[in-house]
Motif scaffolding. Structure first.
Motif, PDB file in Angstrom:
ATOM      1  N   UNK A  87      45.858  33.623  48.271  1.00  0.00           N
ATOM      2  CA  UNK A  87      45.309  33.036  47.038  1.00  0.00           C
ATOM      3  C   UNK A  87      43.809  33.262  46.838  1.00  0.00           C
ATOM      4  N   UNK A  88      43.070  33.541  47.936  1.00  0.00           N
ATOM      5  CA  UNK A  88      41.620  33.774  47.771  1.00  0.00           C
ATOM      6  C   UNK A  88      41.303  35.259  47.614  1.00  0.00           C
ATOM      7  N   UNK A  89      42.322  36.088  47.576  1.00  0.00           N
ATOM      8  CA  UNK A  89      42.065  37.529  47.531  1.00  0.00           C
ATOM      9  C   UNK A  89      41.813  38.000  46.099  1.00  0.00           C
ATOM     10  N   UNK A  90      41.227  39.196  46.037  1.00  0.00           N
ATOM     11  CA  UNK A  90      40.875  39.794  44.750  1.00  0.00           C
ATOM     12  C   UNK A  90      41.000  41.305  44.915  1.00  0.00           C
ATOM     13  N   UNK A  91      41.449  41.977  43.877  1.00  0.00           N
ATOM     14  CA  UNK A  91      41.455  43.434  43.897  1.00  0.00           C
ATOM     15  C   UNK A  91      40.035  43.928  43.670  1.00  0.00           C
ATOM     16  N   UNK A  92      39.586  44.868  44.497  1.00  0.00           N
ATOM     17  CA  UNK A  92      38.303  45.547  44.282  1.00  0.00           C
ATOM     18  C   UNK A  92      38.623  47.021  44.072  1.00  0.00           C
ATOM     19  N   UNK A  93      38.226  47.554  42.928  1.00  0.00           N
ATOM     20  CA  UNK A  93      38.585  48.932  42.590  1.00  0.00           C
ATOM     21  C   UNK A  93      37.420  49.528  41.808  1.00  0.00           C
ATOM     22  N   UNK A  94      37.422  50.846  41.665  1.00  0.00           N
ATOM     23  CA  UNK A  94      36.363  51.489  40.915  1.00  0.00           C
ATOM     24  C   UNK A  94      36.255  50.928  39.499  1.00  0.00           C
ATOM     25  N   UNK A  95      35.038  50.971  38.974  1.00  0.00           N
ATOM     26  CA  UNK A  95      34.794  50.346  37.671  1.00  0.00           C
ATOM     27  C   UNK A  95      35.679  50.960  36.586  1.00  0.00           C
ATOM     28  N   UNK A  96      35.810  52.299  36.586  1.00  0.00           N
ATOM     29  CA  UNK A  96      36.654  52.929  35.572  1.00  0.00           C
ATOM     30  C   UNK A  96      38.115  52.505  35.734  1.00  0.00           C
ATOM     31  N   UNK A  97      38.562  52.457  36.983  1.00  0.00           N
ATOM     32  CA  UNK A  97      39.947  52.047  37.247  1.00  0.00           C
ATOM     33  C   UNK A  97      40.206  50.613  36.825  1.00  0.00           C
ATOM     34  N   UNK A  98      39.205  49.742  37.005  1.00  0.00           N
ATOM     35  CA  UNK A  98      39.363  48.354  36.547  1.00  0.00           C
ATOM     36  C   UNK A  98      39.457  48.314  35.028  1.00  0.00           C
ATOM     37  N   UNK A  99      38.653  49.169  34.395  1.00  0.00           N
ATOM     38  CA  UNK A  99      38.585  49.173  32.939  1.00  0.00           C
ATOM     39  C   UNK A  99      39.891  49.683  32.318  1.00  0.00           C
ATOM     40  N   UNK A 100      40.433  50.772  32.889  1.00  0.00           N
ATOM     41  CA  UNK A 100      41.609  51.379  32.244  1.00  0.00           C
ATOM     42  C   UNK A 100      42.936  50.901  32.829  1.00  0.00           C
ATOM     43  N   UNK A 101      42.918  50.336  34.025  1.00  0.00           N
ATOM     44  CA  UNK A 101      44.197  50.006  34.674  1.00  0.00           C
ATOM     45  C   UNK A 101      44.260  48.560  35.171  1.00  0.00           C
ATOM     46  N   UNK A 102      43.410  48.242  36.141  1.00  0.00           N
ATOM     47  CA  UNK A 102      43.612  47.003  36.904  1.00  0.00           C
ATOM     48  C   UNK A 102      43.337  45.759  36.075  1.00  0.00           C
ATOM     49  N   UNK A 103      42.387  45.869  35.150  1.00  0.00           N
ATOM     50  CA  UNK A 103      42.107  44.724  34.283  1.00  0.00           C
ATOM     51  C   UNK A 103      43.353  44.257  33.536  1.00  0.00           C
ATOM     52  N   UNK A 104      44.284  45.181  33.316  1.00  0.00           N
ATOM     53  CA  UNK A 104      45.520  44.851  32.605  1.00  0.00           C
ATOM     54  C   UNK A 104      46.702  44.602  33.542  1.00  0.00           C
ATOM     55  N   UNK A 105      46.649  45.169  34.740  1.00  0.00           N
ATOM     56  CA  UNK A 105      47.810  45.125  35.637  1.00  0.00           C
ATOM     57  C   UNK A 105      47.751  43.992  36.657  1.00  0.00           C
ATOM     58  N   UNK A 106      46.562  43.611  37.057  1.00  0.00           N
ATOM     59  CA  UNK A 106      46.450  42.623  38.143  1.00  0.00           C
ATOM     60  C   UNK A 106      46.548  41.201  37.604  1.00  0.00           C
ATOM     61  N   UNK A 107      47.183  40.345  38.409  1.00  0.00           N
ATOM     62  CA  UNK A 107      47.360  38.954  37.987  1.00  0.00           C
ATOM     63  C   UNK A 107      46.056  38.153  38.050  1.00  0.00           C
ATOM     64  N   UNK A 108      45.056  38.661  38.783  1.00  0.00           N
ATOM     65  CA  UNK A 108      43.735  38.017  38.756  1.00  0.00           C
ATOM     66  C   UNK A 108      42.687  39.065  38.408  1.00  0.00           C
ATOM     67  N   UNK A 109      41.574  38.590  37.904  1.00  0.00           N
ATOM     68  CA  UNK A 109      40.508  39.497  37.473  1.00  0.00           C
ATOM     69  C   UNK A 109      39.974  40.294  38.687  1.00  0.00           C
ATOM     70  N   UNK A 110      39.883  41.632  38.576  1.00  0.00           N
ATOM     71  CA  UNK A 110      39.400  42.432  39.710  1.00  0.00           C
ATOM     72  C   UNK A 110      37.875  42.442  39.808  1.00  0.00           C
ATOM     73  N   UNK A 111      37.405  42.936  40.954  1.00  0.00           N
ATOM     74  CA  UNK A 111      35.957  43.181  41.110  1.00  0.00           C
ATOM     75  C   UNK A 111      35.721  44.675  40.913  1.00  0.00           C
ATOM     76  N   UNK A 112      35.000  45.070  39.856  1.00  0.00           N
ATOM     77  CA  UNK A 112      34.729  46.496  39.656  1.00  0.00           C
ATOM     78  C   UNK A 112      33.633  46.973  40.596  1.00  0.00           C
ATOM     79  N   UNK A 113      33.846  48.127  41.224  1.00  0.00           N
ATOM     80  CA  UNK A 113      32.867  48.695  42.153  1.00  0.00           C
ATOM     81  C   UNK A 113      32.266  49.959  41.557  1.00  0.00           C
ATOM     82  N   UNK A 114      30.950  50.084  41.673  1.00  0.00           N
ATOM     83  CA  UNK A 114      30.297  51.320  41.251  1.00  0.00           C
ATOM     84  C   UNK A 114      30.464  52.375  42.342  1.00  0.00           C
ATOM     85  N   UNK A 115      30.287  53.640  41.970  1.00  0.00           N
ATOM     86  CA  UNK A 115      30.342  54.716  42.953  1.00  0.00           C
ATOM     87  C   UNK A 115      29.286  54.467  44.031  1.00  0.00           C
ATOM     88  N   UNK A 116      29.699  54.428  45.278  1.00  0.00           N
ATOM     89  CA  UNK A 116      28.767  54.218  46.392  1.00  0.00           C
ATOM     90  C   UNK A 116      28.537  52.758  46.735  1.00  0.00           C
TER      91      UNK A 116
END
Ligand SMILES: [Fe+2]
Ligand SMILES: [Fe+2]
Length: 242
Positions: A87-116
């Motif tokens: 329950x305390x977990x969160x998806x962390x994925x690249x910012x573009x991937x969060x924008x086009x995919x995970x923001x819509x697919x994941x049941x909780x809000x993801x953490x977008x990561x910048x390159x590097x």
């Protein structure tokens, strides 16, 4: 299904399940630290076996970060099962991937990561490296754990068959043979240079999604793979130009 657990670097564990119909191992990586991190979720059908294996390493509800290279059934398919189990977990994925995919697919809000960008999980430092369309997928990227120099390199070096858990033997030849059968890699101009930039990290261990953990000369293997793909791109371009 049986999931085999191997510690491939200090506190980095390979959770490997062989799937007969694909003739491939599906490997997840669990990194222990104050904020434990998972790389690759596996498909939903693997969740019972993989989560059982993970629970031998830590209580599942302590998992903090759920990560993967790119959105695809084997890499991210059971993301929401893991979010539910921890329950305390969160998806962390690249910012573009969060924008086009995970923001819509994941049941909780993801953490977008910048390159590097680095997630300091307490004891281990995990760097996200964006590799758009390499080896495939707009949202593609990899993780490099800085303190152990472990590159979790996803679908690179995919080879068919049941592998040993760790090897120093050639991984380039089997990967090119699998490429000829499966055509999983997008032959783009960025492919070779991306692999050479990964080689410059001078990793000590490569964690393969569909293969063993590699402890041989990692940079040389990455450069050899880059050269082979560059050759394939060149000959394809020459063929097209007649
Ligand atoms: Fe993939
Ligand atoms: Fe994959």
């Amino acid at each position: 299904m049986d999931t085999e657990v191997t510690e491939i670097a200090a506190d980095i564990f390979r959770l490997s399940t062989f799937v007969d119909e694909a003739n491939l191992p599906m490997n997840q990586f669990l990194i222990r630290g104050e904020e434990p991190l998972l790389f690759h979720t596996g498909m939903p059908m693997l969740f019972p076996s993989v989560s059982d294996a993970a629970s031998t390493l830590l209580p599942l509800d302590t998992l903090r970060w759920i990560t993967f290279g790119h959105v695809e059934a084997d890499e991210s398919g059971s993301m929401n099962r893991w979010l539910e189990a921890a329950p305390k977990s969160q998806v962390a994925h690249g910012a573009m991937g969060c924008f086009v995919q995970i923001g819509y697919l994941a049941d909780r809000r993801p953490r977008p990561l910048e390159d590097g960008e680095v997630i300091d999980i307490g004891g281990r430092r995990v760097r996200r490296i964006e590799t758009p369309h390499v080896p495939h997928g707009w949202d593609a990227g990899l993780l490099f754990e800085e303190t152990t120099s472990t590159l979790l390199c996803g679908d690179f070096f995919t080879a068919f068959g049941r592998p040993v858990s760790e090897t120093e033997h050639d991984i380039v030849g089997p990967a090119l043979a699998a490429e000829d059968l499966g055509h999983a890699t997008a032959l783009t101009p960025a492919l070779g240079s991306t692999l050479r930039a990964l080689a410059d990290l001078e990793p000590d261990v490569l964690g393969l999604m569909h293969g063993p953990a590699y402890r041989g000369p990692c940079s040389a293997a990455l450069r050899e793979l880059a050269a082979a793909y560059d050759g394939r791109l060149d000959s394809e371009l020459q063929r097209l130009r007649g």
